[in-house]
Design an enzyme around this catalytic site. Structure first.
Site, PDB file in Angstrom:
ATOM      1  N   THR A 304       0.589  -1.179  -0.052  1.00  0.00           N
ATOM      2  CA  THR A 304       0.035   0.164   0.016  1.00  0.00           C
ATOM      3  C   THR A 304       0.919   1.418   0.015  1.00  0.00           C
ATOM      4  OG1 THR A 304      -0.009   0.607   2.279  1.00  0.00           O
ATOM      5  CG2 THR A 304      -1.487  -1.204   1.430  1.00  0.00           C
ATOM      6  N   ASP A 305       0.272   2.240  -0.641  1.00  0.00           N
ATOM      7  CA  ASP A 305       1.013   3.542  -0.338  1.00  0.00           C
ATOM      8  C   ASP A 305       0.904   3.922   1.231  1.00  0.00           C
ATOM      9  OD1 ASP A 305       2.094   6.106  -0.908  1.00  0.00           O
ATOM     10  OD2 ASP A 305       0.939   6.374  -2.553  1.00  0.00           O
TER      11      ASP A 305
END
Length: 590
Positions: A304-305
């Site tokens: 994920t970011d």
């Protein structure tokens, strides 16, 4: 190097496949260690026993030995490649003493350009320096991009960096977007070709012990942000598709998958007005599992970011979790949504206790954690981290920023310059002759060999002004590093430039970290040339004719904010009444 006498368990045997080794180690790991594999922590270069003063992060020692996190995103710089390598080795020693001795995978955002943003990029310091990626879009050479990425691979591996949180293969279709400079431009086919070349340069024909793992971002394509605002912030969370050009933004990621990219990062944004649920991409099972994994066939790591779970404070300001569309969920519920969607690692998070609680409560099964932990371990074994835990600190200096690498970076800086205007056909302004009296602003006058530098435009034969593309400064924490908002210069900025142009023939050197509205200057400047990250010396080499500008615009440049606002955010080449079109670029011979 592992020897036969070191082998006590199958996972320690380099003769076995990464898959078999991962399965063996996974069967031995306690839940805490499995959970630690599923985080990418943050560490600022420095004493590994001290917590960060820049980010809300524990010390590297605590991150590794207590939280059992062994993927580390590195911020900050050493003073030399040798110092960087020594820090890496010291950190790996901490990991070797922890649990089953799982080595750290050190990762980084781009480090070879000019742009500094502590959450997105670091300016080159110990490494060779090249233009920002938009400059490679201006040069359009797959061969050059692959060669550049191979330089990155060689320099990174010399100091112990084995994960690149790049390439950024989003499309630059929304001219106001603050992350545009790290893209290859707005042409989907060009970005796809250059992105695939970048992956090949980092990883080779297949991921292996000499590779740097590439993390392509931001799936399924950042860029079409509503009003150009960035989804790091709540006011920019919406991605819009008024031109229905969703598939254009997928093209570069399909090409990266075909090139064997090892990792993917989804963006923060949430799709608005599409067939998909209006929640952040990483939380969206239809995006990660159905589209990325099933339809496109990607079976690598999805990270994920950063910061989708926990609220923090950065640079003295609150920085809420980017849990767009699921803000109402608890931390454990957000984690459960991310793993259910198909993600493997939580970027920039340290909430291992919350992940463990989701398992205890039944929100996430241990079997689901095993799926992701296995992917992560396979990559560590494939990269050879268990066998080559340390790097050669004494040899790092000779391997990083070699004369060959530095020269190649300077050549790319110079070549990527894009000549937008140049006097008249009968009387071109550039290249400049020797012997001129030059008024220089925002550029070191000493680089103009053979010319006299004067302090007053009225006493000059010619002025050279280096200017940046316009933006609206933000004042709240992390926003300070984002060049966003209007592309118009302020009245004061415009008038100051026009006053010099009125006093003396003037060459404008514009840094295009985002599109600039150059309409006020195009008819009054003697020449306008764009660069995408270049030293003063590289600029002077081009202006004096020691090198030629070879770049062509990788983006449209707007005539006005009216044309920016009429541009559909998701659509390439949609700028109405552009001042300069994609592909424009003059040469000294024409």
């Amino acid at each position: 190097m592992t020897t036969v006498t070191d082998i006590r368990f199958p996972f320690q045997d380099p003769a076995l496949s990464p898959e078999r080794r991962a399965d063996d180690l996974l069967s031995r790991l306690p839940l805490q260690d499995k959970a630690g594999l599923l985080f990418v922590g943050i560490s600022v270069f420095g004493d590994p026993t001290l917590p960060s003063a820049m980010f809300p992060a524990p010390s590297l020692e605590t991150t590794v030995s207590k939280l059992r996190i062994n993927h580390i995103y590195v911020i900050g710089d050493a003073d030399s490649a040798r110092e960087f390598a020594q820090w890496h080795n010291r950190s790996q020693d901490i990991a070797a003493r922890t649990g089953f001795g799982i080595p750290i995978t050190f990762g980084t955002d781009p480090r070879h350009g000019f742009h500094f943003n502590p959450g997105a990029s670091a300016a080159a310091k110990v490494f060779s320096q090249w233009p920002e990626h938009l400059g490679f879009g201006a040069l359009r050479s797959e061969e050059l991009v692959e060669r550049y990425a191979d330089v990155i691979r060689r320099e990174y591996t010399a100091v112990g960096l084995r994960l690149a949180l790049h390439p950024q293969i989003d499309l630059a279709t929304e001219p106001r977007w603050a992350r545009l400079n790290a893209t290859f431009g707005e042409d989907p086919d060009l970005v796809a070709r250059l992105g695939a070349a970048y992956v090949r340069g980092l990883q080779g024909s297949a991921l292996g012990r000499e590779s740097v793992s590439a993390m392509a971002k931001h799936f399924p394509g950042g860029g079409p942000q509503k009003d150009g605002e960035d989804p790091h912030f709540a006011y920019g969370k919406e991605q819009v598709y008024p031109g229905r050009r969703w598939d254009d933004h997928l093209k570069p990621f399909i090409a990266a998958i075909d090139a064997g990219v090892s990792q993917m990062m989804p963006y923060y944004g949430m799709p608005v007005g599409t067939e998909y649920e209006e929640i952040g991409f990483a939380f969206n099972k239809a995006i990660i599992t159905d589209l990325l994994r099933t339809e496109l066939g990607f079976d690598g790591i999805v990270c994920t970011d950063f910061g989708l779970v926990s609220d923090v404070e950065m640079f003295g300001a609150p920085f809420p979790a980017r849990a767009w569309g699921v803000e109402h969920l608890s931390a454990q519920e957000r984690i459960a949504r991310l793993f259910d969607a198909g993600c493997d690692q939580l970027g920039g998070e340290f909430c291992v206790s919350e992940l463990l609680a989701t398992v205890r409560s039944g929100l996430v099964t241990e079997e689901r954690l095993d799926q992701s932990a296995r992917r992560v371990l396979i990559e560590k074994f494939t990269l050879g981290l268990f066998e080559e835990r340390h790097v050669d600190a004494d040899g790092a200096k000779a391997a990083v920023a070699t004369d060959e690498m530095v020269r190649a970076g300077i050549d790319a800086q110079r070549d990527s310059h894009t000549l937008l205007t140049n006097g008249t056909a009968d009387a071109p302004t550039l290249p400049l002759p020797a012997g001129l009296k030059i008024y220089a602003k925002n550029i070191d006058g000493s680089v103009f060999d053979g010319c006299e530098i004067v302090d007053d435009p009225a006493a000059a034969d010619l002025a050279v002004l280096r200017i940046a593309a316009a933006y609206e400064p933000r004042t709240n924490g992390f926003e300070l590093f984002m060049h966003a908002g209007s592309l118009d210069y302020t009245d004061d900025e415009r008038d100051e430039i026009l006053a010099v142009c009125a006093a003396v023939p003037t060459v404008l050197v514009v840094n295009l970290d985002r599109p600039a509205i150059l309409t006020p200057f195009v008819d009054v400047a003697a020449a306008i040339i764009a660069e995408y990250g270049a030293t003063d010396r590289s600029v002077a080499d081009v202006l004096l004719g020691r090198a030629e500008p070879r770049g062509r615009l990788p983006i449209d440049l707007p005539r006005s904010m009216a044309s920016v606002e009429a541009n559909k955010s998701d659509t390439p080449f949609d700028m109405p009444d552009a001042l300069f079109r994609f592909g424009h670029g003059l040469t000294y011979g024409a």
